[in-house]
Design a protein around this motif. Structure first.
Motif, PDB file in Angstrom:
ATOM      1  N   THR A 277     -47.656  26.329  42.685  1.00 49.56           N
ATOM      2  CA  THR A 277     -46.777  25.436  41.924  1.00 49.56           C
ATOM      3  C   THR A 277     -46.346  24.245  42.783  1.00 49.56           C
ATOM      4  OG1 THR A 277     -46.002  27.349  40.709  1.00 49.56           O
ATOM      5  CG2 THR A 277     -44.693  25.356  40.500  1.00 49.56           C
TER       6      THR A 277
ATOM      7  N   TYR B 159     -49.360  21.965  43.048  1.00 49.90           N
ATOM      8  CA  TYR B 159     -49.556  21.231  41.788  1.00 49.90           C
ATOM      9  C   TYR B 159     -48.561  20.087  41.671  1.00 49.90           C
ATOM     10  CZ  TYR B 159     -48.711  20.416  36.782  1.00 49.90           C
ATOM     11  OH  TYR B 159     -48.476  19.846  35.572  1.00 49.90           O
TER      12      TYR B 159
ATOM     13  N   TYR C 210     -48.630  19.934  30.522  1.00 53.18           N
ATOM     14  CA  TYR C 210     -49.329  20.427  31.715  1.00 53.18           C
ATOM     15  C   TYR C 210     -50.819  20.106  31.659  1.00 53.18           C
ATOM     16  CZ  TYR C 210     -45.194  23.164  33.030  1.00 53.18           C
ATOM     17  OH  TYR C 210     -43.944  23.554  33.408  1.00 53.18           O
TER      18      TYR C 210
ATOM     19  N   ARG D 162     -52.953  20.555  35.207  1.00 54.93           N
ATOM     20  CA  ARG D 162     -52.593  21.815  35.857  1.00 54.93           C
ATOM     21  C   ARG D 162     -53.703  22.849  35.662  1.00 54.93           C
ATOM     22  NH1 ARG D 162     -46.633  24.421  36.024  1.00 54.93           N
ATOM     23  NH2 ARG D 162     -47.165  26.056  37.498  1.00 54.93           N
TER      24      ARG D 162
ATOM     25  N   PRO E 202     -55.261  16.816  39.266  1.00 48.25           N
ATOM     26  CA  PRO E 202     -53.952  16.205  38.988  1.00 48.25           C
ATOM     27  C   PRO E 202     -53.683  14.938  39.805  1.00 48.25           C
ATOM     28  CG  PRO E 202     -53.719  18.585  39.229  1.00 48.25           C
ATOM     29  CD  PRO E 202     -55.139  18.255  39.592  1.00 48.25           C
TER      30      PRO E 202
END
Lengths: 424, 252
Positions: A372, A375, B47, B52, B74
Motif C-alpha cells: 500500500t 502504491y 483505484y 492499483r 501507477p
C-alpha cells in the motif's frame, strides 16, 4: 588406560595459535599481562573456536565461519580519513596502532599499549565466561587502543571520533572508558576498511557511566567485504545514567558485535538502536544481553535489519530482570525487511524476569515492503524502484532520526542512502 | 479526455467481479460527479483508474486522451497527469513530507522531459499552495500523513494535487471526515484548479460537497455500472428521494 581424542584444529584455529607463538617476545605486556595472555591462548587451544553447540554461538558457528586468519602485518599502511562530522575531535587507530596526540582538552587519555606495558591492563584480560571467544582472542593479541576518562562534570561540545582504519592483516584493540558523574558526550567508534584485502579485527570496549552521565555512543562498522570483525562493548550504568547506543553495521564478511550491559544504578536508562544493512555474502550477528539489577530502571531496544543478496543476519537479545529490580520497564523490538529470497535472518529475543512488578515486552517481525505504501508513492508519479528505495530508507531512517546531532544525522543518512543504492 | 468502455474488473486475489460493464465519458473542462450506494464500486473505479495492482481489468478499455492506459503502471499514469486524491491517505513513517513532495514533483517532470525544480523554487511553490489551503507549515515537517488528523490528510491530498497540476483529478470521498470549514477550504482548492484543459471526477455520497464543487454531470453507479446520468439536478433528486427509484427503474 586414558584415551583422549584430540579435536582436530581448523585452519583458523591453527593460524591463531601459531600467530601467538610467532609473536611471543613481540607482544606487549609485563609479566602479569603475558601470563593472562597465556591463559587465554591455552583456553583457545583447549576449547577451539565456538561451534553451534555453544548456545551463545548457535546461529554464528564461528569455527565453521572463520575460515582463514590473515597474517598480521605490522608494516601495513593506513591513513586517517575525514571525520564523520566536521569539527569533531578525532583520535586514530591505524591498523591497530593508536595515536593519542590529538586527545581533546579536558579528557584524560592514555594509549592502551602503555597500560599493557606496565601491567595496568592485566585485570582486563579475562574472559566474561567460557563462551567469550571475542574476549579470549582479543585478550590474547590486544596491542593498543585508548584508556579514556572524562572527569566529573565534563561536557564535550563536539563529538569525539575514535577512528579505526584498517587496510589488511590484524588489529586488536581495547577501549576502557570511564564517564565521571554528570558528564555529557557523543562518542563515535568508527571501524572502516580502506582496502579489499582481508583483515581480522577484534575490538573490546568497556564503558562505565557514573551518576547522571548522559552519553551517546555510536558504533559505525564499515569493514570490507572480505573482513572478519569481532567486537564487544560492555557497559555498566550508574544511578540516573543515560546511555544511548547506536550500532550500525554496513560492511564486513563475518561480523559479530556483542553488547553486554548491566544497569546497576536506580533511575538509569539504556537505549539500543541498531541498523544492520546486510548484502552480498555477509554473516552479521548482533548479540545483546542486559541485566536490570536494581529497581526503577528502563531500557528500550530497537533493531532494524535490511537484507539483500545472500546475506545472513542474527539478532540475539536477552534481558534479565533481577528479583529485586521492581518497576523495570524494558521493551525490545527487532524488525527485518527481507528483500531477497536467498537472504535469511534469525531473531532470538529472550526475557528472564525474576521480579513480579515489571513491564517487559519483546517483538520480532519479518516483513516485505508494504504494498500500500509502494502504491501510494507510485500513484504520485514516483517510479517503482525509486519508491522502493525510499521505503527501505524510511524503515531505517526512523532510527537515525532519534539522534540529536543534525550533522551526524545527515552524514549517516548519506552513508545509508549510498549503501542502499549500491545494493538495491 | 477520459473514456471508459464496457469496463469489467475484479479483485485480483479472489476474482470477485466489482466493475461489470461500466461506460463513462468525461470531457476536458468537465466536472463529473459519481454517486452511488455503498458497495457500488465507486472507490474500486478510482483505484483502477490510478492503476492499483490489486485489481484486474478483464474486459473493456480505459482511454485517456485517446490512448489506452491499461498497460501503464501507477507512476506512469500519474506522470501523464492522472491524480487520485485518496479517501484514506496512507501514513508512511520515515518518509518526510517535503522530501516526498520534491521527489514526486521532480520524477514527474523528469518523465515529461522537463528540468528539475531548484530547491528554493520548490519551497516557494509549496509554501504558496499550503497557505491557500490553510495548512500549518509545521505539518509539512512531519513524516508523510503521520499523525495528521482526518481533515489534515485530505488537505494534504489537495496540496499534492495543486503542486502536481494533474490533468485528470479524481477525488474519492474527499468530503468524508471534513467539518464544514475544512470542506469549504478543500472545495476552494479544487475549484481553483478548474480549467478548460482539466477534468475532475468527484466521487461522493452526499450532495453537500456538490454545493461547493458544482458538477457538470452526475452519474449513478450501481453494481459496477453507470445506471443513470444527468446534470446537477440528478444529485438533488438523489438527496431527496434516495437511490431506490433509480435502481428499480434500471432493473425494470
Amino acid at each position: 588406560m586414558n584415551i583422549q581424542t584430540a579435536i582436530k584444529m581448523t585452519a583458523a584455529e591453527t593460524a591463531l595459535v601459531d600467530a601467538y607463538t610467532a609473536q611471543i617476545g613481540d607482544l606487549i605486556g609485563d609479566g602479569a599481562v603475558l601470563s593472562a595472555r597465556d591463559t587465554l591462548v591455552d583456553d583457545l587451544k583447549k576449547q577451539g573456536l565456538p561451534t553451534r553447540r555453544v548456545e551463545a554461538w548457535h546461529y554464528t558457528d564461528l569455527r565453521a565461519l572463520l575460515r582463514t586468519v590473515p597474517v598480521a602485518d605490522p608494516t601495513a599502511f593506513a591513513e586517517r580519513v575525514e571525520p564523520l562530522v566536521a569539527g569533531s575531535s578525532v583520535m586514530t587507530v591505524l591498523n591497530g596502532k593508536a595515536d593519542d596526540k590529538t586527545a581533546p582538552v579536558g579528557v584524560n587519555v592514555r594509549r592502551y599499549a602503555e597500560s599493557l606495558a606496565d601491567g595496568v591492563a592485566a585485570p582486563d584480560l579475562i574472559e566474561r565466561g567460557s563462551d567469550d571467544a571475542i574476549g579470549r582472542i582479543n585478550g590474547s593479541f590486544v596491542r593498543d587502543g585508548f584508556e579514556i576518562e572524562l572527569p566529573e562534570g565534563t561536557e564535550l561540545e563536539v563529538p569525539l571520533e575514535l577512528q579505526l582504519v584498517q587496510s589488511l592483516g590484524q588489529s586488536h584493540t581495547r577501549f576502557p572508558v570511564t564517564f565521571g558523574a554528570g558528564t555529557k558526550a557523543t562518542i563515535i567508534e568508527r571501524h572502516l576498511s580502506v582496502s579489499d584485502e582481508a583483515s581480522l579485527v577484534t575490538s573490546v570496549t568497556d564503558l562505565i557511566l557514573d551518576e547522571g552521565a548522559d552519553i551517546t555512543w555510536i558504533i559505525l562498522q564499515q569493514q570490507g567485504a572480505a573482513d572478519s570483525h569481532l567486537a564487544q562493548i560492555n557497559f555498566d550504568l550508574g544511578t540516573n545514567a543515560q546511555l544511548k547506543l547506536f550500532v550500525i553495521n554496513a560492511g564486513g564478511k563475518l561480523v559479530r558485535q556483542e553488547i553486554h550491559g548491566v544497569v546497576t544504578g536506580e533511575g538509569a536508562d539504556f537505549k539500543l538502536r541498531g541498523i544492520n544493512l546486510l548484502g552480498g555474502e555477509t554473516h552479521t550477528d548482533v548479540t545483546f544481553t542486559l541485566g536490570h539489577d536494581v529497581p526503577n530502571t528502563t531500557s528500550t531496544e530497537v533493531i532494524r535489519n535490511v537484507l539483500f543478496d545472500r546475506a545472513k543476519g542474527v539478532f540475539q537479545g536477552q534481558i534479565r530482570v533481577a528479583p529485586d529490580a521492581q518497576k523495570t520497564d524494558a521493551k525490545m523490538a527487532c524488525n527485518t525487511l527481507l528483500l531477497s529470497d536467498d537472504a535469511d535472518f534469525s531473531a532470538k529475543p529472550e526475557l528472564e524476569i525474576f521480579a513480579d512488578d515489571v513491564q517487559c515486552g519483546h517483538g520480532a517481525t519479518v516483513i516485505d515492503i508494504n504494498p500500500t505504501h509502494l502504491y501510494y508513492l507510485q500513484a504520485r508519479g514516483i517510479p517503482e524502484n525509486k519508491a522502493r528505495a525510499m521505503l527501505v530508507n524510511a524503515f531505517v531512517d526512523e532510527i537515525v532520526e532519534e539522534l540529536e546531532n543534525e550533522a551526524l544525522i545527515e552524514t549517516l543518512e548519506t552513508i545509508i542512502a549510498d549503501w542502499l543504492e549500491k545494493h538495491a | 479526455m477520459l473514456e471508459i468502455r464496457n469496463l469489467h474488473a475484479r479483485i485480483a486475489e479472489d476474482g470477485t467481479e466489482i466493475i461489470r460493464g461500466l461506460n463513462l465519458t468525461v470531457k476536458a473542462g468537465e466536472v463529473a460527479a459519481i454517486m452511488g450506494p455503498n458497495g457500488s464500486g465507486k472507490s474500486t473505479l478510482s483505484y483502477i483508474l490510478s492503476g492499483r495492482s490489486d485489481y484486474e481489468v478483464t474486459e473493456g478499455d480505459i482511454l485517456y486522451n485517446g490512448e489506452s492506459i491499461l498497460e501503464l503502471d501507477p507512476s506512469e499514469r500519474a506522470a501523464k497527469g492522472i491524480f487520485l486524491a485518496f479517501q484514506y491517505p496512507v501514513e508512511i513513517p520515515g518518509v518526510a513530507t517535503m522530501q516526498f513532495l520534491k521527489v514526486a514533483l521532480n520524477e514527474q517532470r523528469k518523465f515529461r522531459g522537463e528540468a528539475e525544480l531548484s530547491t528554493p523554487d520548490f519551497i516557494r511553490r509549496v509554501k504558496e499552495a499550503a497557505a491557500k489551503l490553510q495548512i500549518n507549515p509545521e505539518m509539512l515537517k512531519r513524516p508523510l500523513n503521520v499523525g495528521f488528523s482526518g481533515g489534515e490528510k485530505k488537505r494534504a491530498e489537495i496540496l499534492q494535487m495543486a503542486l502536481l497540476e494533474p490533468k485528470l483529478c479524481i477525488l474519492d470521498e474527499t468530503d468524508s471526515g471534513l467539518d464544514i470549514d475544512a470542506l469549504k477550504i478543500v472545495s476552494d482548492g479544487v475549484n481553483a484548479l478548474r480549467s478548460p484543459d482539466r477534468a475532475v471526477i468527484v466521487i461522493t455520497h452526499y450532495q453537500r460537497l456538490l454545493e461547493y464543487i458544482v458538477p457538470d454531470s452526475v452519474h449513478v453507479l450501481y453494481k459496477g455500472q453507470v445506471i443513470k446520468s444527468g446534470d446537477k439536478s440528478l444529485a438533488l433528486d438523489l438527496e431527496a428521494n434516495g437511490y431506490a427509484d433509480i435502481i428499480d427503474a434500471a432493473a425494470a
